[in-house]
Scaffold this motif. Sequence first.
Motif, PDB file in Angstrom:
ATOM      1  N   ILE A 118     -58.713  46.698 -36.606  1.00 22.86           N
ATOM      2  CA  ILE A 118     -58.664  46.599 -35.153  1.00 22.86           C
ATOM      3  C   ILE A 118     -60.057  46.947 -34.644  1.00 22.86           C
ATOM      4  CG2 ILE A 118     -57.560  47.404 -33.043  1.00 22.86           C
ATOM      5  CD1 ILE A 118     -55.216  48.366 -34.756  1.00 22.86           C
ATOM      6  N   LYS A 133     -58.277  50.766 -28.461  1.00 27.21           N
ATOM      7  CA  LYS A 133     -57.861  50.670 -29.872  1.00 27.21           C
ATOM      8  C   LYS A 133     -56.986  51.852 -30.285  1.00 27.21           C
ATOM      9  CE  LYS A 133     -62.163  50.496 -31.328  1.00 27.21           C
ATOM     10  NZ  LYS A 133     -62.846  50.586 -30.015  1.00 27.21           N
ATOM     11  N   SER A 134     -57.474  53.065 -30.050  1.00 27.64           N
ATOM     12  CA  SER A 134     -56.689  54.252 -30.408  1.00 27.64           C
ATOM     13  C   SER A 134     -55.430  54.351 -29.554  1.00 27.64           C
ATOM     14  CB  SER A 134     -57.534  55.521 -30.237  1.00 27.64           C
ATOM     15  OG  SER A 134     -58.633  55.522 -31.116  1.00 27.64           O
ATOM     16  N   ASP A 157     -56.555  55.570 -37.784  1.00 29.98           N
ATOM     17  CA  ASP A 157     -57.505  55.543 -36.669  1.00 29.98           C
ATOM     18  C   ASP A 157     -58.884  56.000 -37.139  1.00 29.98           C
ATOM     19  OD1 ASP A 157     -58.696  55.445 -34.217  1.00 29.98           O
ATOM     20  OD2 ASP A 157     -57.207  56.694 -33.186  1.00 29.98           O
ATOM     21  N   VAL A 173     -58.114  51.068 -37.301  1.00 27.54           N
ATOM     22  CA  VAL A 173     -59.135  51.022 -36.253  1.00 27.54           C
ATOM     23  C   VAL A 173     -60.483  51.208 -36.947  1.00 27.54           C
ATOM     24  CG1 VAL A 173     -60.091  52.141 -34.212  1.00 27.54           C
ATOM     25  CG2 VAL A 173     -57.607  51.881 -34.452  1.00 27.54           C
ATOM     26  N   HIS A 181     -64.934  50.609 -36.857  1.00 30.58           N
ATOM     27  CA  HIS A 181     -66.075  50.559 -35.933  1.00 30.58           C
ATOM     28  C   HIS A 181     -67.266  49.758 -36.452  1.00 30.58           C
ATOM     29  CE1 HIS A 181     -67.030  53.781 -38.729  1.00 30.58           C
ATOM     30  NE2 HIS A 181     -68.298  53.630 -38.399  1.00 30.58           N
ATOM     31  N   LEU A 226     -59.881  43.393 -29.961  1.00 31.20           N
ATOM     32  CA  LEU A 226     -59.220  43.928 -28.775  1.00 31.20           C
ATOM     33  C   LEU A 226     -60.236  44.394 -27.744  1.00 31.20           C
ATOM     34  CD1 LEU A 226     -56.286  44.870 -27.769  1.00 31.20           C
ATOM     35  CD2 LEU A 226     -56.970  47.137 -28.576  1.00 31.20           C
TER      36      LEU A 226
END
Length: 242
Positions: free
Chosen positions: A34, A42-43, A161, A192, A194, A209
């Motif tokens: 994500i 996202k979180s 996450d 999730v 980065h 997203l």
Amino acid sequence: MSVLQVQGLNASYRKNKVLHDVSFEVEQGSLTSIVGPNGAGKSTLLKVMLELHPKLSGDVSFFGSSLSKTKTRVGYVPQRGSVDWDFPTDALDVVMMGLYGRVGWLKRPNKSHKEKAMASLEQMGMADFAGRQISQLSGGQQQRVFLARALVQDADLYFMDEPLAGVDAATERAIMTTLKDLKTAGKTVMVVHHDLQTVEDYFDHVLLLNRTVIAHGKTEEAFTKEHVYRAYGGTLRWMKEA
């Protein structure tokens, strides 16, 4: 087979709408990242799906049923920064907490439960630190312990996450090996993430997203220059250039 269905999900945070009409389905045995800019929700998406944050509207279905009926099949690893690592407990106890859903909060874990917890620590290369206070572990070691706690649940669907945030290269490799092993075993994992540079190497599906779903599907189809620009507002230099 779809293990997760999200339809028309809306949510706000401190009176600001952070999720707008979010809809998607996730296939069994997929490893999905994500991705999106800071503040994209996202979180929050994970928390709303897991009923840790209220939704305004929409529906979420796990294995064709509600979360309350399928909780033992769902595992969750929150952001490491959201955990009180100064709490006086050791690594083994942290992992054992992942078994409370099956053991029961008022019952004492037995020998087999401890063996399962130790096996999960071993899988993450942390068996030698079982008796170490979590406050004495490095950030990467803490993340491995937290992932071991999720693994001991033996869930069918995992939400994580940013498990790779702030960890060393060795821990990142260990975590990704574990996630890919879960996928091979038929588990479903949503992460999730980065780092756009590693999306194509690490994940077979991607969910882009930015408050709403920009694109979702197989990585080679959904993770395109156009979709990334749309998700990040066109301000991000495409990582494949130069």
